[in-house]
Design an enzyme around this catalytic site. Structure first.
Site, PDB file in Angstrom:
ATOM      1  CB  THR A 161      -0.745   6.516   0.015  1.00 30.82           C
ATOM      2  OG1 THR A 161      -1.506   5.467  -0.485  1.00 30.82           O
ATOM      3  CG2 THR A 161      -0.830   7.612  -0.963  1.00 30.82           C
ATOM      4  NE  ARG A 206      -7.233   8.539  -6.625  1.00 27.04           N
ATOM      5  CZ  ARG A 206      -6.948   8.133  -5.424  1.00 27.04           C
ATOM      6  NH1 ARG A 206      -5.825   7.620  -5.063  1.00 27.04           N
ATOM      7  NH2 ARG A 206      -7.724   8.076  -4.366  1.00 27.04           N
ATOM      8  CB  THR A 238      -2.656   5.349   3.026  1.00 26.06           C
ATOM      9  OG1 THR A 238      -2.931   5.486   1.827  1.00 26.06           O
ATOM     10  CG2 THR A 238      -1.936   6.549   3.377  1.00 26.06           C
ATOM     11  CB  THR A 263      -5.791   4.493   5.401  1.00 26.84           C
ATOM     12  OG1 THR A 263      -6.460   4.122   6.524  1.00 26.84           O
ATOM     13  CG2 THR A 263      -4.272   4.747   6.051  1.00 26.84           C
ATOM     14  N   GLY A 264      -7.700   4.834   3.274  1.00 28.18           N
ATOM     15  CA  GLY A 264      -9.152   4.530   2.706  1.00 28.18           C
ATOM     16  C   GLY A 264      -9.299   5.342   1.477  1.00 28.18           C
ATOM     17  CB  SER A 317      -1.079  -0.197   1.137  1.00 29.05           C
ATOM     18  OG  SER A 317      -0.103   0.312   2.444  1.00 29.05           O
TER      19      SER A 317
HETATM   20  N1  ASP Z   1      -6.553   7.541   0.854  1.00 30.73           N
HETATM   21  C1  ASP Z   1      -5.322   7.114  -0.227  1.00 30.73           C
HETATM   22  C2  ASP Z   1      -5.905   7.257  -1.474  1.00 30.73           C
HETATM   23  O1  ASP Z   1      -6.923   7.487  -1.805  1.00 30.73           O
HETATM   24  C3  ASP Z   1      -4.817   5.956  -0.246  1.00 30.73           C
HETATM   25  C4  ASP Z   1      -5.604   4.760   0.487  1.00 30.73           C
HETATM   26  O2  ASP Z   1      -5.689   4.954   1.577  1.00 30.73           O
HETATM   27  O3  ASP Z   1      -5.669   3.843  -0.371  1.00 30.73           O
HETATM   28  O4  ASP Z   1      -4.976   7.732  -2.518  1.00 30.73           O
END
Ligand code: ASP
Length: 377
Positions: A243, A253, A225, A276-277, A98
Site C-alpha cells: 500500500t 505514519r 491498498t 484494506t481500509g 492506492s
Molecule cells: N490499510 C492501509 C493503511 O491504513 C491502507 C489502506 O487500505 O488505506 O495504511
C-alpha cells in the site's frame, strides 16, 4: 494392454501424490517399525482472493492481478511468488493511486509505502514500512523475509536494504495525478493547521473525506491498498499486502499493512486474512490475527470476518470517527480464506472483492456489516 488411466484413477493418484507430499515429518515411521499415523491433507480447490483493485488494474497488459497470481500458482510457482507477482501489477500501474508507483503521498507530498508478506508452509514473514523510492515494496518485504532474520524494516534502513538487494531507487514515486491530488488537498487544508496537531488531524481527515464526496478520490481509495491471498491445490497458503497507505498521512505514519496480525495474517494450517481500509482500526484490534484465530476455533471465513467487524465497531467510540447516526465514518474490508479453500470478503459498508478460481477472475460482493453508508454529516 495400453497403460490407460481413467479420470477417477487420475484424480485418486493425484490425491495420493499430494498425501504423500504432505505426510507430517513427525508421522514418519519410527525406527521401531510401527506404521506411521499419517496426517492426510486433502486437495483443495485453488483460489486467489484480493481487494477489488486486484481485478481492475492490468498495468497495460491483458490480465488483472488475481488472474496473473492464479495462473502462476496453478502453473506450479511458489504461492507467495505468484501472489507478489499479482500485486506487482497494481504497484506498477500508475492508475492505481492506492499502492506503489503513483500511490497518494503523505502530507509532505512524499510517497511512503508499506508492505508485508507471509509464507504459510515456511512459517516465515517479512515487511517494510515508510519505504520511499521503490515501486514494488511487496518484493522488498519478500526480500526481508528471504534474506534476513528480521520481520520489519522501516524508513531509511528499509531503503538502504532495498538498494543493497539491487532494487532501483527512484527519486520520486509521484505521478502527475497523485501530485495534482496532493496539491488540491493542500489547497483545501487550513493553512494554520500545523500549529495544532489535534485540529490538524481533524482537518486532514475531513478535507480528505470531502475530496471523496466531491468525487476526486474513490471512497475505497482514500484508504486503499491491495491485499492478495491464495491457496494452491496442495493446500499451501500465503498472503501479501502492499500500500501507499492513508492519503495525506503524517510523514512517518505506519499503517496496518506491514504489521503482522494487523493488515495481514497467515497461518499455513488454518487460513489467511488481509485487509484494506482504515489501518488504525486494524492496528488497535489486530484484526487479521483475530480473524485467523476465529477460524482456528471453527468459524467459517465469513463468520470469522463479521465477528472482527463487530469487535472493531464496538471499539470505535471517538465521536470524530462516528457519523451522527452512530456508524463508523470509515470503510474496512477483509479478504479471508481457510485451509479448505473456502473464502469470503466482508466489509463495514458494501463493496467488492476480487476472486480468481478455475472459472476465471471475477468481482464479488463483500458481506457488509451495514447495508448503507450513513448520510453525510
Ligand atoms: N490499510 C492501509 C493503511 O491504513 C491502507 C489502506 O487500505 O488505506 O495504511
Amino acid at each position: 494392454m495400453p497403460n490407460r488411466v481413467n479420470r477417477r484413477e487420475f484424480v485418486l493418484s493425484g490425491a495420493a501424490a499430494v498425501v504423500a507430499a504432505t505426510v507430517h515429518p513427525a508421522a514418519q515411521a519410527p525406527s521401531g517399525g510401527q506404521a506411521p499415523a499419517v496426517m492426510v491433507r486433502k486437495t483443495v480447490k485453488p483460489v486467489v482472493i484480493a481487494s477489488n483493485n486486484g481485478n481492475i488494474y492490468k498495468n497495460g497488459g491483458d490480465v488483472t492481478g488475481v488472474a496473473k497470481a492464479f495462473n502462476l500458482m496453478i502453473g506450479g510457482s511458489d504461492v507467495l511468488d505468484a501472489l507478489v507477482a499479482g500485486v506487482n501489477l497494481c504497484e506498477l500501474d500508475p492508475l492505481d493511486t492506492s499502492v506503489g508507483f503513483g500511490g497518494l503521498p503523505n502530507a509532505d507530498g512524499v510517497v511512503q509505502l508499506d508492505s508485508s508478506c507471509m509464507h504459510g508452509p515456511k512459517k516465515r514473514a517479512g515487511g517494510v514500512a515508510c519505504l520511499e523510492g521503490v515501486k514494488t515494496p511487496s518484493l522488498v518485504a519478500k526480500a526481508v523475509m528471504e534474506n534476513t532474520d528480521h520481520h520489519l524494516l522501516v524508513g531509511r534502513g528499509a531503503q538502504e536494504f532495498a538498494r543493497n538487494m539491487g532494487f532501483p531507487i527512484e527519486t520520486d514515486l509521484n505521478t502527475e495525478r497523485s501530485r495534482t491530488l496532493w496539491l488540491e488537498w493542500k489547497r483545501r487544508v487550513d493553512p494554520d493547521h500545523y500549529l495544532d496537531p489535534i485540529k490538524r488531524s481533524a482537518a486532514c481527515y475531513d478535507a480528505g473525506l470531502q475530496m471523496v464526496r466531491d468525487g476526486l478520490i474513490e471512497f475505497d481509495h482514500f484508504w486503499g491498498t491491495i491485499n492478495c491471498d491464495g491457496i494452491s491445490p496442495k493446500g499451501e497458503i500465503c498472503g501479501v499486502t502492499t500500500t501507499s497507505g492513508l492519503a495525506w498521512k503524517i510523514p512517518g505514519r505506519i499503517g496496518d499493512s506491514p504489521v503482522l496480525g494487523a493488515g495481514l495474517y497467515v497461518d499455513g494450517d488454518i487460513g489467511a486474512a488481509g485487509s484494506t481500509g482504515r489501518g488504525e482500526a486494524n492496528l488497535y484490534n489486530l484484526s487479521s490475527f483475530l480473524i485467523v484465530e476465529n477460524m482456528r476455533r471453527g468459524m467459517a471465513p465469513k463468520d470469522a470476518g463479521m465477528e472482527a467487524l463487530k469487535r472493531i465497531r464496538a471499539n470505535t467510540i471517538e465521536q470524530r470517527l462516528l457519523a451522527k447516526t452512530g456508524e463508523p465514518k470509515f470503510q474496512l474490508q477483509f479478504y479471508i480464506l481457510n485451509a479448505k479453500g473456502e473464502f469470503a470478503g466482508v466489509s463495514i459498508y458494501p463493496s467488492k472483492y476480487a476472486v480468481c478460481t478455475e472459472q476465471g477472475p471475477q468481482s464479488l460482493d463483500c458481506e457488509p456489516l451495514y447495508p448503507n453508508r450513513p448520510a453525510q454529516d
